[in-house]
Design a protein around this motif. Structure first.
Motif, PDB file in Angstrom:
ATOM      1  N   GLY A  65      29.661  51.054  36.238  1.00 60.84           N
ATOM      2  CA  GLY A  65      29.856  51.355  34.824  1.00 60.84           C
ATOM      3  C   GLY A  65      31.183  50.885  34.260  1.00 60.84           C
ATOM      4  O   GLY A  65      31.400  50.932  33.056  1.00 60.84           O
ATOM      5  N   THR A  66      32.084  50.421  35.123  1.00 57.59           N
ATOM      6  CA  THR A  66      33.349  49.899  34.600  1.00 57.59           C
ATOM      7  C   THR A  66      33.171  48.428  34.234  1.00 57.59           C
ATOM      8  O   THR A  66      32.168  47.809  34.575  1.00 57.59           O
ATOM      9  CB  THR A  66      34.473  49.986  35.652  1.00 57.59           C
ATOM     10  N   GLU A  67      34.155  47.897  33.586  1.00 56.01           N
ATOM     11  CA  GLU A  67      34.079  46.483  33.248  1.00 56.01           C
ATOM     12  C   GLU A  67      34.473  45.657  34.472  1.00 56.01           C
ATOM     13  O   GLU A  67      35.397  46.005  35.197  1.00 56.01           O
ATOM     14  CB  GLU A  67      35.024  46.191  32.085  1.00 56.01           C
ATOM     15  N   ALA A  68      33.740  44.557  34.705  1.00 57.20           N
ATOM     16  CA  ALA A  68      34.035  43.730  35.873  1.00 57.20           C
ATOM     17  C   ALA A  68      35.373  43.035  35.684  1.00 57.20           C
ATOM     18  O   ALA A  68      35.657  42.499  34.624  1.00 57.20           O
ATOM     19  CB  ALA A  68      32.932  42.699  36.062  1.00 57.20           C
ATOM     20  N   GLY A  69      36.203  43.056  36.748  1.00 57.77           N
ATOM     21  CA  GLY A  69      37.499  42.399  36.642  1.00 57.77           C
ATOM     22  C   GLY A  69      37.465  41.034  37.317  1.00 57.77           C
ATOM     23  O   GLY A  69      36.718  40.811  38.255  1.00 57.77           O
ATOM     24  N   ASN A  70      38.251  40.117  36.791  1.00 56.45           N
ATOM     25  CA  ASN A  70      38.369  38.813  37.440  1.00 56.45           C
ATOM     26  C   ASN A  70      39.696  38.200  37.034  1.00 56.45           C
ATOM     27  O   ASN A  70      39.895  37.833  35.881  1.00 56.45           O
ATOM     28  CB  ASN A  70      37.205  37.915  37.011  1.00 56.45           C
ATOM     29  N   ALA A  71      40.617  38.141  38.003  1.00 58.45           N
ATOM     30  CA  ALA A  71      41.935  37.601  37.686  1.00 58.45           C
ATOM     31  C   ALA A  71      42.093  36.178  38.195  1.00 58.45           C
ATOM     32  O   ALA A  71      43.175  35.607  38.146  1.00 58.45           O
ATOM     33  CB  ALA A  71      43.009  38.504  38.310  1.00 58.45           C
ATOM     34  N   LEU A  72      41.017  35.596  38.723  1.00 57.53           N
ATOM     35  CA  LEU A  72      41.115  34.263  39.312  1.00 57.53           C
ATOM     36  C   LEU A  72      41.288  33.208  38.226  1.00 57.53           C
ATOM     37  O   LEU A  72      40.477  33.119  37.307  1.00 57.53           O
ATOM     38  CB  LEU A  72      39.857  33.946  40.118  1.00 57.53           C
ATOM     39  N   ARG A  73      42.365  32.421  38.311  1.00 57.00           N
ATOM     40  CA  ARG A  73      42.578  31.339  37.345  1.00 57.00           C
ATOM     41  C   ARG A  73      42.865  30.050  38.100  1.00 57.00           C
ATOM     42  O   ARG A  73      43.722  30.008  38.971  1.00 57.00           O
ATOM     43  CB  ARG A  73      43.745  31.671  36.410  1.00 57.00           C
ATOM     44  N   TYR A  74      42.130  29.008  37.747  1.00 58.06           N
ATOM     45  CA  TYR A  74      42.290  27.725  38.418  1.00 58.06           C
ATOM     46  C   TYR A  74      43.352  26.899  37.705  1.00 58.06           C
ATOM     47  O   TYR A  74      44.053  27.401  36.820  1.00 58.06           O
ATOM     48  CB  TYR A  74      40.939  27.000  38.478  1.00 58.06           C
ATOM     49  N   SER A  75      43.421  25.613  38.022  1.00 51.58           N
ATOM     50  CA  SER A  75      44.442  24.770  37.407  1.00 51.58           C
ATOM     51  C   SER A  75      44.207  24.687  35.894  1.00 51.58           C
ATOM     52  O   SER A  75      43.093  24.900  35.420  1.00 51.58           O
ATOM     53  CB  SER A  75      44.364  23.368  38.002  1.00 51.58           C
TER      54      SER A  75
END
Ligand code: GDP
Ligand code: MG
Length: 706
Positions: free
Chosen positions: A162-172
């Protein structure tokens, strides 16, 4: 509706172990890839309405293998409420590759950093806080094998729902620019939460999305992709893969401290592997292991148990039962049925239980410690030359226990041609139900030599390889062998509980078959062999069964076992279940019930060694039991396909047994009989099928896409 939590991760990361921990279930664990092809569900322990779904092990979310498709469809179409991504911490870099894609799918994810016991022992330290921050989702330390961290993991997964999906992955910067461009094109076309995932997959030029987004969108994305390729001078999916790896490299560099690690250079596993999977020693080591298995299970330890049990059944149980039933005034025919038909026939099969149990135990140990994966690796080269791969060999090894799971496991093979060929040939390797017959023939005619078993396995492999060549050449099954990536998991000491469970499971299946299929066949065989067509009680030689057998057994005369109809009937009942080979001979040859030795003596008296060996070979290679035929129908997609496979198997079995019989007869000074003519013809046909240039080549359709 119940909360659904998916378990996803690389093969061998410990998913099934974790699944069993989380659900209290008992799914099979193997140090062995490809065990979980279908997804399994179980209720989270202590939670009324949370379901855990164990997905097949995968390395990425590309749709290149059936496992990947199953996992990808589940994550993207069924959208579970949360994902637990099991990451093997001792193999962090490789495991995080999948993690990058799971996180992008936009489902709340919790990472289980598993096998931390092994990592801690090795002295490597992982900063969970940094790792979690860099990826953008919670990370929990676990050791599924010991149960550490499992409760924390369950709690974290439930909390993520129920939480918001997190994604901190940042490419070039450059790739992120392309991602934004593609996101702009697909906005509104795909679900918002999976936008980033789609953008990256489209940048990899994932053809499977073409239909989902439509031709117009695909065309506009294609312009971005081609521009990217032109600038980088590489193909799209390599560019994205490289970006993923370099990001992973940065994350691992920041959060993992290997300065205290003892893992410098070679580990013990590496050192063992240098020998076991080495270029020169790999195959000889495998042959030696096979020899050792059968020496222990069939020739020595197992056979002591079998002798003792047979002696007990024949010497104590049968006379006691007979005396007891007769004293109780039971009709004579019923005493015959119970003592000779049921106890004699089923007993002949059950008598082999000690040998089977030892065999199962050794196979389970080899599987769990990690050796079996090495076998597939070692044999990959050899198989590749014949158009198959190490993946086929895994099915073949599974089939050594039972052909049915062996055939079903071919689903994990990518190439359609290779998959079909493997499904049709897995049963050439003797399954455990056929082994009593091997032991019987070895015992009756070859002084129990383990070489009989070894040669049957060897010929089984040879038939599989030959079939690979023949089917590719003459069937419509042309395609190169599939890619085979397989990691070699470190060796480890098997867990007693899980070894005991797997061994008992297999032993129980053996006993269960004896109590059902074999029992049924023994009753039928006893009845048909005790009465004539007018239902008068007669000796076996005048019975209905002898009538049927005699009308068919001419077929097997050239193979050297057609003079006695009993072997024809054993072959026929073997189609119901291969244990019947021995069960039927037990009823027919050993009415006195002396068990092992008596049966061996009778069979040894009826056959020449060459005839006995041909009997064995024919029954190893011909149509498998009905259960395996049904499995083939399932995997080949139609009864017609299964019927063709059976016809092929029987023809090959006949040819091989014929050639073997005539060759052995000739070599042992038996002279030339007329049978040499068909044998030479069979050999010539086989040679032609193997060596001839393919006359239909140009017209053949490629079966690559099935
Ligand atoms: P799956 O292929 O992902 O389902 O993995 P399995 O559950 O079959 O486990 C693969 C192998 O890893 C087995 O030999 C397990 O015993 C082993 N394994 C699983 N979890 C752990 C763990 O926490 N620590 C260690 N040292 N080994 C583990
Ligand atoms: Mg598994």
């Amino acid at each position: 509706m119940a909360v659904r939590i998916a378990l996803a991760g690389n093969p061998n990361s410990g998913k099934t172990t974790m699944f069993n921990r989380l659900t209290g279930g008992s799914q099979r664990v193997g140090n062995w890839p490809g065990v979980t092809v279908e997804r399994k569900e179980g209720r989270l322990r202590g939670e009324e309405d949370a379901v855990i779904v164990d997905l097949p092990g995968i390395y990425s979310l590309s749709p290149y293998s059936p496992e990947e498709v199953v996992s990808r469809d589940f994550l993207l179409k069924d959208r579970p409420d949360a994902v637990i991504n099991i990451v093997d911490a001792s193999n962090l870099e490789r495991n995080l590759y999948l993690t990058t894609q799971i996180v992008e799918a936009g489902i709340p994810t919790v990472i289980a950093l598993n096998k931390m016991d092994a990592v801690a022992k090795e002295g490597t330290r992982i900063d969970l806080g940094k790792l979690s921050k860099a990826i953008g989702c919670p990370v929990v330390e676990t050791a599924a094998l010991k149960g550490d961290g499992v409760d924390d993991l369950a709690r974290a997964a439930l909390a993520a729902v129920g939480t918001e999906a997190g994604n901190a992955l940042r490419y070039s910067k450059e790739l992120e620019g392309h991602v934004s461009a593609v996101e702009g094109v697909i906005r509104g076309v795909v679900p918002a939460e999976a936008e980033r995932w789609h953008a990256l997959k489209l940048l990899e030029r994932d053809e499977r999305l073409r239909g989902d987004v439509g031709e117009g969108v695909w065309g506009r994305v294609e312009a971005v992709v081609s521009a990217m390729e032109a600038r980088k001078g590489d193909d799209a999916d390599s560019i994205v893969a490289e970006e993923r790896y370099s990001l992973i490299g940065r994350i691992v560099g920041e959060s993992v401290d290997r300065s205290g690690s003892t893992r410098r250079g070679e580990t013990v596993s590496d050192r063992i592997d240098r020998v076991v999977t080495g270029r020169w020693l790999g195959v000889p080591v495998f042959a030696a292991v096979m020899f050792a298995i059968y020496f222990i299970a069939i020739e020595t330890v197992g056979s002591w148990g079998t002798d003792a049990l047979n002696g007990y059944i024949g010497g104590t149980v049968m006379p006691a039962a007979e005396g007891w039933l007769t004293d109780a005034g039971v009709a004579e025919w019923l005493v015959g049925l119970i003592v000779n038909g049921i106890i004699g026939g089923v007993g002949a099969v059950v008598g082999f239980l000690p040998q089977m149990a030892v065999l199962f135990l050794i196979l389970v140990l080899l599987e769990e410690c990690g050796y079996m994966s090495r076998v597939a690796f070692v044999m990959d080269h050899l198989f590749r030359r014949f158009g198959l791969s190490g993946k086929s060999l895994i099915s073949v090894l599974v089939g050594m226990g039972c052909g049915v799971p062996g055939i079903l496991s071919t689903r994990a093979i990518q190439g359609e041609a290779e998959r079909r060929i493997t499904a049709m040939t897995v049963t050439f390797m003797p399954c455990s139900a056929k082994l009593p017959a091997v032991a019987l023939i070895a015992g009756a005619l070859f002084g129990r030599s383990a070489l009989v078993a070894i040669s049957v396995y060897f010929i089984g492999i040879l038939c599989i390889l030959m079939s690979g060549v023949i089917m590719k050449k003459w069937g419509s099954l042309a395609a190169p062998p599939s890619h085979f990536i397989m990691e070699l998991p470190p060796y480890h000491v098997p867990q007693a509980v899980s070894v005991a469970r797997s061994t008992l499971e297999r032993a129980w299946a053996f006993v269960r078959n004896a109590g059902t299929f074999v029992l049924l066949a023994c009753v039928a065989v006893w009845f048909l062999s005790s009465y004539d067509w007018g239902l008068n009680s007669v000796g076996a030689a005048d019975s209905m069964l002898a009538g049927i057998g005699n009308s068919l057994s001419w077929v097997f005369v050239p193979l050297g076992f057609g003079d006695d109809w009993e072997f024809t009937m054993a072959t026929l009942t073997g189609l119901l279940a291969k244990e019947n080979l021995v069960g039927t001979l037990g009823v027919l040859f050993d009415p006195g019930g002396a068990g092992g030795e008596g049966l061996w003596g009778a069979v040894g008296g009826a056959l020449t060694p060459a005839g006995g060996y041909a009997f064995l070979l024919f029954n190893m290679i011909c149509a498998p039991c009905v259960a395996a035929v049904a499995a083939m129908r399932h995997e080949l997609g139609s009864w017609k396909g299964a019927a063709k496979a059976v016809a092929y198997q029987c023809s090959l079995a006949y040819a091989v047994a014929l050639v073997a019989y005539q060759a052995v007869t000739l070599l042992s000074g038996g002279g030339l009989g007329w049978g040499i003519v068909p044998a030479a013809a069979a050999l010539a046909v086989l040679a032609y099928l193997l060596a001839a240039r393919d006359p239909f080549g140009p017209f053949r359709r490629s079966a690559r896409d099935g």
